[in-house]
Design a protein around this motif. Sequence first.
Motif, mmCIF file in Angstrom:
data_model
loop_
_atom_site.group_PDB
_atom_site.id
_atom_site.type_symbol
_atom_site.label_atom_id
_atom_site.label_comp_id
_atom_site.label_asym_id
_atom_site.label_seq_id
_atom_site.Cartn_x
_atom_site.Cartn_y
_atom_site.Cartn_z
ATOM 1 N N VAL A 75 0.875 -1.171 0.000
ATOM 2 C CA VAL A 75 0.000 0.000 0.000
ATOM 3 C C VAL A 75 0.910 1.218 0.000
ATOM 4 O O VAL A 75 1.697 1.409 0.931
ATOM 5 C CB VAL A 75 -0.932 0.008 1.233
ATOM 6 N N VAL A 77 1.792 5.344 -0.488
ATOM 7 C CA VAL A 77 1.413 6.754 -0.511
ATOM 8 C C VAL A 77 2.699 7.571 -0.526
ATOM 9 O O VAL A 77 3.524 7.454 0.376
ATOM 10 C CB VAL A 77 0.526 7.133 0.697
ATOM 11 N N ILE A 81 2.298 9.177 5.861
ATOM 12 C CA ILE A 81 1.356 8.105 6.168
ATOM 13 C C ILE A 81 0.317 8.571 7.185
ATOM 14 O O ILE A 81 -0.883 8.305 7.050
ATOM 15 C CB ILE A 81 2.105 6.863 6.704
ATOM 16 N N SER A 84 -2.604 10.404 5.789
ATOM 17 C CA SER A 84 -3.282 9.694 4.702
ATOM 18 C C SER A 84 -4.213 8.645 5.307
ATOM 19 O O SER A 84 -3.939 7.438 5.235
ATOM 20 C CB SER A 84 -2.257 9.024 3.775
ATOM 21 N N ARG A 86 -7.125 7.380 4.549
ATOM 22 C CA ARG A 86 -7.745 6.372 3.687
ATOM 23 C C ARG A 86 -6.785 5.226 3.384
ATOM 24 O O ARG A 86 -7.193 4.065 3.400
ATOM 25 C CB ARG A 86 -8.228 7.029 2.394
ATOM 26 N N MET A 87 -5.512 5.534 3.130
ATOM 27 C CA MET A 87 -4.553 4.475 2.838
ATOM 28 C C MET A 87 -4.265 3.645 4.086
ATOM 29 O O MET A 87 -4.025 2.430 4.001
ATOM 30 C CB MET A 87 -3.256 5.072 2.271
ATOM 31 N N GLN A 88 -4.291 4.277 5.253
ATOM 32 C CA GLN A 88 -4.149 3.512 6.485
ATOM 33 C C GLN A 88 -5.347 2.587 6.681
ATOM 34 O O GLN A 88 -5.192 1.441 7.108
ATOM 35 C CB GLN A 88 -4.020 4.468 7.674
ATOM 36 N N HIS A 90 -7.147 1.298 4.308
ATOM 37 C CA HIS A 90 -6.943 0.190 3.361
ATOM 38 C C HIS A 90 -6.051 -0.879 3.996
ATOM 39 O O HIS A 90 -6.354 -2.077 3.946
ATOM 40 C CB HIS A 90 -6.265 0.701 2.081
ATOM 41 N N LEU A 103 3.118 -1.122 4.191
ATOM 42 C CA LEU A 103 2.636 0.247 4.030
ATOM 43 C C LEU A 103 3.843 1.150 3.794
ATOM 44 O O LEU A 103 4.682 1.335 4.677
ATOM 45 C CB LEU A 103 1.866 0.674 5.282
ATOM 46 N N GLN A 173 -1.844 5.340 -3.979
ATOM 47 C CA GLN A 173 -2.666 6.541 -3.873
ATOM 48 C C GLN A 173 -2.302 7.523 -4.973
ATOM 49 O O GLN A 173 -1.129 7.755 -5.261
ATOM 50 C CB GLN A 173 -2.456 7.210 -2.517
ATOM 51 N N ASP A 198 -5.794 4.014 -6.374
ATOM 52 C CA ASP A 198 -6.870 4.594 -5.581
ATOM 53 C C ASP A 198 -6.897 6.093 -5.863
ATOM 54 O O ASP A 198 -6.041 6.842 -5.401
ATOM 55 C CB ASP A 198 -6.626 4.323 -4.086
ATOM 56 N N HIS A 200 -7.864 9.630 -5.398
ATOM 57 C CA HIS A 200 -8.416 10.598 -4.463
ATOM 58 C C HIS A 200 -8.751 11.895 -5.195
ATOM 59 O O HIS A 200 -9.604 12.656 -4.763
ATOM 60 C CB HIS A 200 -7.426 10.905 -3.347
#
Length: 503
Positions: A75, A77, A81, A84, A86-88, A90, A103, A173, A198, A200
């Motif tokens: 994942v 970004v 982090i 972010s 939304r990515m967390q 996920h 991550l 992301q 993803d 955004h």
Amino acid sequence: MHVFTNSPNPWFEPSLFLAVLVGIISIICYLTLPQPYLPLADKPVLDPMEGKKNNSSIKEKKKPGWFRRRRTIQVVVLGDIGRSPRMQYHAISLAKHGARVFLIGYKESEIHPDVLSSPRIKIVALNPAPTFLRSSSKLMFPILAPLKALWQAQDLYRALGYGTPPPRWVLVQNPPSIPTLAIAALVCWFRQTELVIDWHNFGYSILAMKLGARHPLVRISALYENVCARLASGHFTVTHAMARVLKRKYRVTAHTLHDRPAALFRPITVHERAQFLATLPDTAQYAEELSPTAKSPLRLVVSSTSWTADEDFSVLLEALSAYSAQATSKPQLPKILAIITGKGPLKEHYLSKIQELNQEKKLLNVIIRTAWLTPEDYATLLGAADLGVSLHTSSSGVDLPMKVVDMFGAGLPVVGWGNFEAWPELVKEDVNGKGFGTADELFRLFVSLFENSNGLLSVLKRGATEESEHRWDEEWDRVGGKLFKLVKREEDSSSSSSGCFDY
């Protein structure tokens, strides 16, 4: 009479040297390329609901509840982090369903506690670019931006290609799109993995806010994003409107996965509110006035911001100044305590404006405080507030601010900049929130909402509390879980009795 001699070809030795050199470089490149993904390398993982059977035999693993998952997922970004969410989310959802998650991003602020506590999530930290490459100067942007992109490209390539075992999927992301999408697509090609984007927002639309829509770099960025989109095998978007744009302009099909709040954001009780406001340093001195039983109660307004160009904070300052003047002539209007959370490049600029307004006595009935809170304190603050304010203006018109989702999760009614296409996907006018388009409209909303607390504000509060019942886990399982094949499809549940799937 002709004499024939064996004179060597003058190009033979250089050609031989070049061929050997190319061969050596090719071998080195082949041996040092990122290791490809091998499906059989991923071992079966126990379903989280059956975690107590970790020592079960292989035969027991065929019982319902077991899934054969070949799921190592990156994942990514290219940003902080901690900022972010939304990515967390996920990463947390993937781990809950048994995936092994890496991550990848910058560790600059506090990370969600569920990410840190999960044994299935490992953080791979990127190295920040040197300070001189992070200048916000518009004049130096054409020079520094490519250098910064090169720095980020090599660091991201190292992390994606060599920092983790080969993943089944790479979830990226966007934005930032440069160099993220190109590097991720390249590494996915080397490692034979699938790229999922993803969305955004659109990177070129954010760049246009800085350089102008007609700038050559903006046009190049738009073309680059278009090409990279077609290299991915899957897409998420935050709105239906964005999915329609991807379909129309980029010719790709995306799944809309609306932002929803995590469990951290929830409505709180009156007792919890009083206790929190009495202990939080930013509100402790106003705790008695913030009580609903106070003779002249303060109204608590919260706005979170990244202090960037896509949020015109002067709109809120103008509205609060006008409200303060109105409250002077209308004593029935309560005073406001406005707490602004977040970090960003324009924070000092607006702090100086707030100081000027205070010196000019334009905020006599308004108190403004800025704060940087832990995720837990921020979530509780939203639950304790009377009204949330979103200044997100949407560079593309089809994205939505995550902050509004968090506010709804805490049962907090919202007023926000609503002059863009996707706004109605998130906020239902006169049900859980209100939109505005100018500072004057925001000022009038403050007056109408706070003048009669049992009127529209009470209605919006009920609507926001009802909206808080929609949660991230259900939304992710419905969309993300099926794309990553971690959640059984409805048609599968009726055709399989063992509960064991191998995708």
